[in-house]
Enzyme design. Structure first.
Site, mmCIF file in Angstrom:
data_model
loop_
_atom_site.group_PDB
_atom_site.id
_atom_site.type_symbol
_atom_site.label_atom_id
_atom_site.label_comp_id
_atom_site.label_asym_id
_atom_site.label_seq_id
_atom_site.Cartn_x
_atom_site.Cartn_y
_atom_site.Cartn_z
ATOM 1 N N ARG A 70 46.621 7.596 -6.248
ATOM 2 C CA ARG A 70 47.466 6.409 -6.114
ATOM 3 C C ARG A 70 48.710 6.581 -6.984
ATOM 4 N NH1 ARG A 70 45.743 2.672 -8.659
ATOM 5 N NH2 ARG A 70 43.827 3.547 -9.497
ATOM 6 N N TYR A 199 47.506 10.186 1.197
ATOM 7 C CA TYR A 199 46.329 10.195 0.324
ATOM 8 C C TYR A 199 45.627 8.834 0.231
ATOM 9 C CZ TYR A 199 43.042 10.767 -3.352
ATOM 10 O OH TYR A 199 41.858 10.777 -4.023
ATOM 11 N N HIS A 228 37.765 -5.727 -7.974
ATOM 12 C CA HIS A 228 37.496 -4.277 -8.018
ATOM 13 C C HIS A 228 36.096 -4.078 -8.601
ATOM 14 C CE1 HIS A 228 39.119 -0.051 -9.412
ATOM 15 N NE2 HIS A 228 38.528 0.018 -8.236
ATOM 16 N N SER A 250 39.291 2.443 -12.217
ATOM 17 C CA SER A 250 39.115 3.600 -11.340
ATOM 18 C C SER A 250 38.504 4.774 -12.104
ATOM 19 C CB SER A 250 40.471 4.005 -10.770
ATOM 20 O OG SER A 250 41.031 2.906 -10.093
ATOM 21 N N CYS A 252 35.651 5.084 -13.484
ATOM 22 C CA CYS A 252 34.905 4.708 -14.696
ATOM 23 C C CYS A 252 33.451 4.361 -14.405
ATOM 24 C CB CYS A 252 35.595 3.557 -15.407
ATOM 25 S SG CYS A 252 37.144 4.045 -16.172
ATOM 26 N N ASP A 279 32.946 -0.432 -4.735
ATOM 27 C CA ASP A 279 34.356 -0.480 -5.163
ATOM 28 C C ASP A 279 34.990 -1.867 -5.085
ATOM 29 O OD1 ASP A 279 36.586 1.139 -6.136
ATOM 30 O OD2 ASP A 279 37.542 0.809 -4.201
ATOM 31 N N ARG A 373 37.847 13.690 -3.447
ATOM 32 C CA ARG A 373 36.961 12.588 -3.029
ATOM 33 C C ARG A 373 36.175 12.930 -1.777
ATOM 34 N NH1 ARG A 373 37.700 7.174 -5.769
ATOM 35 N NH2 ARG A 373 39.156 7.706 -7.413
#
Ligand code: GTP
Ligand code: SPV
Ligand code: MN
Length: 590
Positions: A70, A199, A228, A250, A252, A279, A373
């Protein structure tokens, strides 16, 4: 065309007139159509087929090396006023932004195909679900959206023929120029524009752009929340399941916690863990007054490095078929994939994430990108909850915040009440990770793990949380904070983490049910060390006590950091949070 909805048809016509594609293909979601798209992507080299026995239905994709995460500095919330975007978002006037974007989109799909993707975020037909339409020139996007959302003509059925309540997403890869990359949100117009990226979170517009940035804004106006957060269920030996939501920044640990394997001491008693989401959670007050959550997604876009049979076997099994791998190592000997932390046998004859020859036995360079990913269907997950498709969602007992803090934050503490819990979420800080472009390992404030994802003024967002607490009253979930990432003087993690995090979740559930005691500290309630079950771990009580220490000096410094962070919000900072900060300072100086 798959719909008679005039609002959809009109908007798609406008997008076609602007982007001028050679063809327009409406994505109905049929296996036939998807199969043809996979074949086309393979024939052009956009995707590569993997070993059909070891990884059936799996594909490999490499993004441009400048396009791997991102891009927060290229992400804009184009609200009608700067005030509405607030101090934590990049803002540009919607018309000025469109004046930049429009010429870039003009003719951008010349000679290409435009795919029109209808999708539902949330189970089709659920009152909590919402429809989006994304137009894109990327087959990679279509195939990922197929895994991540409920994609296809049913989404249009759910929308109906007259509704205008759908999120418009325009994506074009253009020439992937990082200087011209824009991820723009127009909350008042229900629309998103993404250009010059291919992406993940930048282009799968149902995910962060819609389900968090636009949805958080909708949630504020409509009285619900888009967060989130992972959602998991813990089933006790009597078969009762309690659900927990957890917000971590993100990379974590959300995917890992959501799919955890209970340690032996719990497994042998019959405890089980079920994944609802990894997520994003959409949360709404139910008719019974409690807070209910759905996962708006239909798959997992998970961090590959570090995923292995020990750390997260459920995630690994989820990726064994029908999965798209992005920016991992391609093992050429057997057409499989590899990443750092998968096992101790890196392939010798391989291509790295950039597609260059790579020998894992000698190379000092990483083979997989740290933010590589997998995109895997939720239905593949061995521990997927049977409530995954339940249109009502699941009732939430506890909300857990957490981040990566080498010091300061203890293993776990509970807030005194909801409002204090909102304070605890608002002061979250975490070391940055490879999930976003920029420096890694720098501590920054990331309230509720929503810093990059809140689609409006964060002061108003805090006020909305406080408001939700008023509505929920004594039915509100209890709020906690955890930190799996405290390190010793050599920088090693002290807490074993992963499956053993369940030991902490068990104390959390016991607190929710009034079954466990606590010690009152300056920052909140902490467990009595003996109330965290350490059976089967080589961690002694003293180490646990260390993990639970609250260093008043570090916390005083943190309070100054919070003060500085809060100053950004001016009058928009709810008075309640200012009071909470003052009370914390008082308690620390006692
Ligand atoms: P996003 O998909 O970016 O939102 O991330 P996420 O929060 O789902 O993160 P994920 O579970 O994929 O974890 C990211 C990294 O943290 C991986 O490298 C994991 O191995 C590591 N990690 C996850 N849980 C733990 C834990 O309990 N302890 C330690 N030390 N590391 C962990
Ligand atoms: C994150 O960065 O928090 C992610 C990956 O979950 S992305 O979809 O790229 O945002
Ligand atoms: Mn995320």
């Amino acid at each position: 065309m798959l719909t008679n909805n005039k609002n959809v048809l009109k908007w798609v016509d406008e997008m076609v007139a602007l982007c001028k594609p050679a063809n327009v293909v409406w994505i109905d979601g049929s296996e036939e159509q998807l199969k043809a798209l996979r074949e086309e992507a393979v024939s052009t080299g956009e995707m590569e087929e993997l070993n059909s026995e070891k990884l059936p239905g799996c594909l490999l994709h490499r993004t441009d090396p400048t396009d791997v995460a991102r891009v927060e500095d290229r992400t804009f919330i184009c609200s009608n006023t700067k005030e509405n975007a607030g101090p934590t978002n990049n803002w540009k006037d919607p018309e000025e932004m469109w004046a930049i974007l429009e010429p870039m989109y003009d003719g951008v799909m010349d000679g290409k195909t435009m795919y029109v993707i209808p999708y539902s975020m949330g189970p089709i037909g659920s009152k909590m679900s919402k429809v989006g339409v994304e137009v894109t020139d990327s087959i990679y996007v279509v195939l990922n959206m197929d895994i991540m959302t409920r994609m296809g003509k049913d989404a249009f059925v759910h929308l109906g023929d007259t509704s205008n309540d759908f999120v418009r997403g325009l994506h074009a890869k253009a020439d992937l120029d990082p200087e011209k990359r824009y991820i723009c949100h127009f909350p008042e117009k229900n629309s998103i524009c993404s250009i010059n990226s291919g992406y993940g979170g930048n282009v799968l517009l149902g995910k962060k752009c819609f389900a968090l940035r636009i949805a958080s804004y909708q949630g504020k106006n409509e009285g619900w929340m888009a967060e989130h957060m992972l959602i998991l269920g813990i089933e006790n030996p009597q078969g009762e399941v309690k659900y927990i939501c957890a917000a971590f920044p993100s990379a974590c640990g959300k995917t890992n916690l959501a799919m955890l394997i209970p340690p032996e001491i719990y497994a042998k008693q019959g405890y089980k863990v079920w994944t609802v989401g990894d997520d994003i959670a959409w949360l709404r007050q139910g008719d019974d007054g409690r807070l209910w959550a759905i996962n708006p997604e239909n798959g997992f876009f998970g961090v590959a490095p570090g995923t292995n049979l020990k750390s997260n076997p459920n995630a690994l099994h989820t990726t064994e078929k029908d999965t798209i791998f992005t920016n991992v190592v391609h093992n050429l000997d057997n057409d499989t994939v590899w990443w750092e932390g998968l096992d101790k046998n890196p392939p010798k004859h391989a291509l790295d994430w950039k597609g260059n020859p790579w020998d894992g036995t000698t190379s000092t360079e990483k083979g997989a990108h740290p933010n590589s990913r997998f995109t895997a269907p939720a239905r593949n997950c061995p521990c997927i909850s049977k409530e995954f498709n339940n249109p009502q969602g699941v009732p939430i007992s506890a909300i857990v915040f957490g981040g990566r803090r080498a010091k300061t934050a203890p293993l776990v503490y509970q807030s005194f009440d909801w409002d204090h819990g909102v304070f605890v979420g608002s002061i979250m800080a975490s070391e940055t990770t490879a999930a976003a472009a920029g420096a890694v390992g720098v501590v920054r404030r990331d309230p509720m793990a929503m810093l990059p994802f809140c689609g409006y003024h964060m002061g108003d967002y805090f006020a909305h949380w406080l408001e939700m607490g008023k509505k929920l009253g004594d039915k509100a979930p209890k709020i906690f904070n955890v930190n799996w990432f405290r390190t010793d003087d050599e920088g090693h993690f002290i807490w074993p983490g992963f499956g053993d995090n369940m030991r902490v979740l068990m104390w959390i559930l016991d607190r929710c049910e009034g079954k466990a005691d606590a010690v009152e500290t300056a920052i909140g309630y902490e467990p009595k060390p003996e109330d965290i079950n350490l059976e089967g771990l080589n961690i002694d009580l003293d180490t646990l006590k260390d993990l639970l220490t609250v260093d008043p000096q570090l916390w005083k410094e943190d309070a100054d950091g919070i003060e500085a962070f809060y100053a950004k919000f001016g009058d928009k900072l709810p008075a309640k949070l200012r009071e909470e900060l003052n009370s914390l300072k008082d308690r620390l100086s006692k």
